[in-house]
Design an enzyme around this catalytic site. Structure first.
Site, PDB file in Angstrom:
ATOM      1  N   LYS A  15       0.907  -1.082   0.054  1.00 57.04           N
ATOM      2  CA  LYS A  15       0.096   0.033  -0.064  1.00 57.04           C
ATOM      3  C   LYS A  15       0.957   1.346  -0.136  1.00 57.04           C
ATOM      4  O   LYS A  15       0.539   2.370  -0.699  1.00 57.04           O
ATOM      5  CB  LYS A  15      -0.890  -0.105   1.343  1.00 57.04           C
ATOM      6  CG  LYS A  15      -1.790  -1.222   1.359  1.00 57.04           C
ATOM      7  CD  LYS A  15      -2.725  -1.156   2.379  1.00 57.04           C
ATOM      8  CE  LYS A  15      -1.839  -1.684   3.761  1.00 57.04           C
ATOM      9  NZ  LYS A  15      -1.472  -2.838   3.824  1.00 57.04           N
ATOM     10  N   GLY A  39       3.367  -0.994   9.079  1.00 59.66           N
ATOM     11  CA  GLY A  39       4.517  -0.692   8.521  1.00 59.66           C
ATOM     12  C   GLY A  39       4.326  -0.480   6.921  1.00 59.66           C
ATOM     13  O   GLY A  39       4.359  -1.524   6.143  1.00 59.66           O
TER      14      GLY A  39
HETATM   15  P1  GDP Z   1       2.272  -2.196   3.228  1.00 58.97           P
HETATM   16  O1  GDP Z   1       2.292  -2.345   4.622  1.00 58.97           O
HETATM   17  O2  GDP Z   1       1.119  -2.474   2.378  1.00 58.97           O
HETATM   18  O3  GDP Z   1       2.805  -0.689   2.611  1.00 58.97           O
HETATM   19  O4  GDP Z   1       3.329  -2.936   2.519  1.00 58.97           O
HETATM   20  P2  GDP Z   1       4.868  -3.368   3.071  1.00 58.97           P
HETATM   21  O5  GDP Z   1       5.513  -2.123   2.866  1.00 58.97           O
HETATM   22  O6  GDP Z   1       4.668  -3.837   4.553  1.00 58.97           O
HETATM   23  O7  GDP Z   1       5.351  -4.541   2.499  1.00 58.97           O
HETATM   24  C1  GDP Z   1       5.684  -4.626   1.078  1.00 58.97           C
HETATM   25  C2  GDP Z   1       6.889  -4.940   0.516  1.00 58.97           C
HETATM   26  O8  GDP Z   1       7.008  -5.270  -0.773  1.00 58.97           O
HETATM   27  C3  GDP Z   1       7.819  -3.700   0.773  1.00 58.97           C
HETATM   28  O9  GDP Z   1       9.094  -4.481   1.153  1.00 58.97           O
HETATM   29  C4  GDP Z   1       7.991  -3.138  -0.549  1.00 58.97           C
HETATM   30  O10 GDP Z   1       9.011  -2.313  -0.691  1.00 58.97           O
HETATM   31  C5  GDP Z   1       7.624  -4.251  -1.364  1.00 58.97           C
HETATM   32  N1  GDP Z   1       7.097  -4.065  -2.966  1.00 58.97           N
HETATM   33  C6  GDP Z   1       6.014  -3.407  -3.006  1.00 58.97           C
HETATM   34  N2  GDP Z   1       5.780  -3.619  -4.241  1.00 58.97           N
HETATM   35  C7  GDP Z   1       6.725  -4.255  -4.915  1.00 58.97           C
HETATM   36  C8  GDP Z   1       6.882  -5.026  -6.116  1.00 58.97           C
HETATM   37  O11 GDP Z   1       6.281  -4.994  -7.064  1.00 58.97           O
HETATM   38  N3  GDP Z   1       7.852  -5.882  -6.342  1.00 58.97           N
HETATM   39  C9  GDP Z   1       8.839  -5.982  -5.041  1.00 58.97           C
HETATM   40  N4  GDP Z   1      10.105  -6.876  -5.386  1.00 58.97           N
HETATM   41  N5  GDP Z   1       8.703  -5.331  -3.886  1.00 58.97           N
HETATM   42  C10 GDP Z   1       7.710  -4.538  -3.730  1.00 58.97           C
HETATM   43  P1  IMO Z   2       0.181  -2.915   7.405  1.00 58.13           P
HETATM   44  O1  IMO Z   2      -0.549  -1.627   7.572  1.00 58.13           O
HETATM   45  C1  IMO Z   2       0.327  -7.163   8.417  1.00 58.13           C
HETATM   46  C2  IMO Z   2      -1.452  -8.139  12.107  1.00 58.13           C
HETATM   47  C3  IMO Z   2      -0.686  -8.850  13.193  1.00 58.13           C
HETATM   48  C4  IMO Z   2      -1.620  -9.847  13.842  1.00 58.13           C
HETATM   49  C5  IMO Z   2      -3.053  -8.863  13.728  1.00 58.13           C
HETATM   50  C6  IMO Z   2      -3.625  -8.424  14.927  1.00 58.13           C
HETATM   51  O2  IMO Z   2       1.833  -2.808   7.276  1.00 58.13           O
HETATM   52  O3  IMO Z   2      -0.330  -3.799   6.179  1.00 58.13           O
HETATM   53  P2  IMO Z   2      -2.555  -5.958  16.216  1.00 58.13           P
HETATM   54  O4  IMO Z   2      -1.425  -5.535  16.569  1.00 58.13           O
HETATM   55  O5  IMO Z   2      -3.112  -5.041  14.950  1.00 58.13           O
HETATM   56  O6  IMO Z   2      -3.576  -6.200  17.196  1.00 58.13           O
HETATM   57  O7  IMO Z   2      -2.265  -7.440  15.382  1.00 58.13           O
HETATM   58  O8  IMO Z   2      -2.976  -8.019  12.608  1.00 58.13           O
HETATM   59  N1  IMO Z   2      -1.057  -7.017  11.671  1.00 58.13           N
HETATM   60  C7  IMO Z   2      -0.643  -6.766  10.230  1.00 58.13           C
HETATM   61  N2  IMO Z   2      -0.251  -7.740   9.535  1.00 58.13           N
HETATM   62  N3  IMO Z   2       0.514  -5.845   8.273  1.00 58.13           N
HETATM   63  C8  IMO Z   2       0.031  -4.921   8.928  1.00 58.13           C
HETATM   64  O9  IMO Z   2      -0.027  -3.635   8.642  1.00 58.13           O
HETATM   65  C9  IMO Z   2      -0.509  -5.551  10.197  1.00 58.13           C
HETATM   66  N4  IMO Z   2      -0.987  -4.716  11.128  1.00 58.13           N
HETATM   67  C10 IMO Z   2      -1.425  -5.711  12.206  1.00 58.13           C
HETATM   68  O10 IMO Z   2       0.330  -9.525  12.565  1.00 58.13           O
HETATM   69  O11 IMO Z   2      -1.773 -11.142  13.231  1.00 58.13           O
HETATM   70 MG    MG Z   3       3.310  -3.392   6.296  1.00 55.61          MG
END
Ligand code: GDP
Ligand code: IMO
Ligand code: MG
Length: 424
Positions: A15, A39
């Site tokens: 996202k 995160g």
């Molecule tokens: P979010 O919580 O939905 O914002 O996603 P996170 O940042 O936790 O995890 C997504 C991971 O995938 C991060 O390390 C991004 O840098 C990575 N990412 C997002 N889009 C792509 C993609 O198209 N390819 C690759 N290789 N990594 C990606």
């Molecule tokens: P983003 O925004 C992935 C998960 C936790 C746990 C459950 C409940 O980066 O996609 P909490 O601490 O919210 O009470 O935990 O939800 N969880 C996530 N998993 N990405 C997240 O955020 C999360 N935020 C919470 O691992 O299973």
């Molecule tokens: Mg995340």
């Protein structure tokens, strides 16, 4: 154009990257739920930024970021995050970051309660991020929460804190956990409040004025659809409405002001923490972890991994109302000989089109797979849809048709320029 961005699976779909990509043509980026359990990773200007509470639009100059009323806000956590972003060269001022006066505060005893409740669950633990999210939303629902507005005046804040800490310490004791130090918490929160005060605003008129002026708003979802407290794998969920409706209740913008809802989906599936995961595959997880992928942005935990699940995505698209999907991490399949897509769930002798309500039943579902050929090449250098191998295009189109929602962009890497617009 007002757009809601929602994680369509269990979070970490990418996202942050999509918000950053879309912020260039937006004016306001607003968070409506969750807290620093999120995160969101953004790769920009050759640097890696991880956002927890601050909206991912903050990296673009001149954009307004709003932390809405539906968010649970850890004041010390936010101050740390602002400081570390500033160290990375990001400009954060009361002009570009506003905090809703109606958002609830995550306090140190909430984190202690989160940890205590997890340890009392033993094997049935949810696997929370231990950021105090659940206990804070509980306080909100049972009407004992402390809100950002209460931080405006130090004497009011101190009084409310001392009262709540005393009762929280009794609750902690009953849970078999250590009480928090009252004076220390008061001091820490007051120090954080001092830094945050200039950012506090009634953000609801701010949002509505932006709409009146014809500005574009992005609503940044946190977590994912199946962590939604209503629609997710209950009780293995988070404590907010992570689905599209949460963007409205969480920012004070009514549903009819929304023009577009985008679901972000990973080309495969991941989840962190416990709960059902029908397409989970340890071998595939080892493959992805071996590539250095899929370690949590908030906790560093290796994520559970599995194949694409069209049953999940079809249901998610239904209750979120996705107009389109943004697919990320297609490059994760680069070395796969074949790729599986789950097209149905088998539960006993029934074939389910949508997931069941109870996690215990969901756990028992078996995937019905369709297998597609892989492309066995590095696609991270592709910059247009046409450059993708035919097998990659066929995978995207097949998953899109199973979901019943068009996939409009595809990610082939973490950087800003690695997002391709899908062609015919
Ligand atoms: P979010 O919580 O939905 O914002 O996603 P996170 O940042 O936790 O995890 C997504 C991971 O995938 C991060 O390390 C991004 O840098 C990575 N990412 C997002 N889009 C792509 C993609 O198209 N390819 C690759 N290789 N990594 C990606
Ligand atoms: P983003 O925004 C992935 C998960 C936790 C746990 C459950 C409940 O980066 O996609 P909490 O601490 O919210 O009470 O935990 O939800 N969880 C996530 N998993 N990405 C997240 O955020 C999360 N935020 C919470 O691992 O299973
Ligand atoms: Mg995340």
């Amino acid at each position: 154009m007002n757009t809601i961005i929602i994680g369509s699976q269990w979070g970490d779909e990418g996202k942050g990257k999509l918000i950053d990509f879309l912020t260039e043509s937006a004016d306001v980026v607003a968070r409506g739920q969750g807290g620093n359990n999120a995160g969101h990773t953004v790769m920009a200007n050759g640097k890696k930024y991880i956002l927890h509470l601050v909206p991912s639009g903050i990296l673009w100059p001149g954009k307004l970021c709003v932390i809405g009323n539906g968010v649970v806000l850890d004041p010390m956590g936010l101050v740390d995050e602002i400081e570390s972003l500033k160290k990375q060269g990001v400009t954060i001022t009361p002009q570009n970051l506003l905090l809703s006066d109606r958002a609830h505060l995550v306090l140190p005893f909430h984190k202690e309660m989160d940890a205590a409740s997890e340890s009392s669950l033993g094997k049935k633990a949810i696997g929370t991020t231990k950021r105090g999210i659940g206990p804070t939303y509980s306080d909100k629902a049972r009407r004992v929460g402390i809100r950002v507005a209460d931080m405006r005046r130090p004497e009011v804040l101190e009084d409310m804190l001392r009262n709540r800490i005393r009762s929280a310490n009794i609750e902690l004791k009953n849970m078999g956990a250590q009480p928090v130090n009252e004076d220390q918490v008061v001091e820490e929160v007051e120090a954080a409040a001092k830094v945050l005060r200039p950012h506090i605003a009634d953000t609801i008129p701010v949002m509505h004025n932006a709409i009146k002026e014809g500005k574009s708003i992005l609503f940044e979802g946190a977590q994912g659809a199946f962590l939604d407290v209503d629609f997710g794998t209950y009780p293995y969920v988070t404590s907010s409405n992570t689905s599209s409706a949460g963007a409205c209740t969480g920012t004070g913008v009514p549903p009819h002001k929304i023009d577009r809802i985008i679901g972000v989906c990973k080309a495969y599936t991941t989840r962190v923490g416990s709960g059902p995961f029908v397409t989970e595959d340890d071998e595939f997880a080892d493959y992805l972890h071996g590539l250095g992928r899929e370690f949590g942005a908030t906790t560093g935990r290796p994520r559970r991994c599995g194949w694409a699940d069209a049953v999940l995505l079809r249901f998610s698209s239904m209750f979120n109302g996705f107009d389109e999907m943004a697919m990320t991490n297609l490059d994760g399949y680069d070395q796969c000989e074949t790729i599986k897509i789950c097209v149905g769930y088998k539960l006993g002798d029934q074939i389910l089109e949508y997931p069941p309500a109870r996690s215990a039943d969901w756990e028992r579902c078996e995937p019905i797979y369709e297998t597609l050929p892989g492309w066995k090449q590095d696609i991270s250098g592709c910059r247009t849809w046409d450059e993708l191998p035919v097998q990659a295009k066929a995978f995207v189109k097949r998953l899109s048709s199973l979901i019943g929602t068009p996939v409009t962009t595809v990610g082939v890497g973490p950087d800003r320029e690695q997002t391709l617009v899908v062609g015919n």
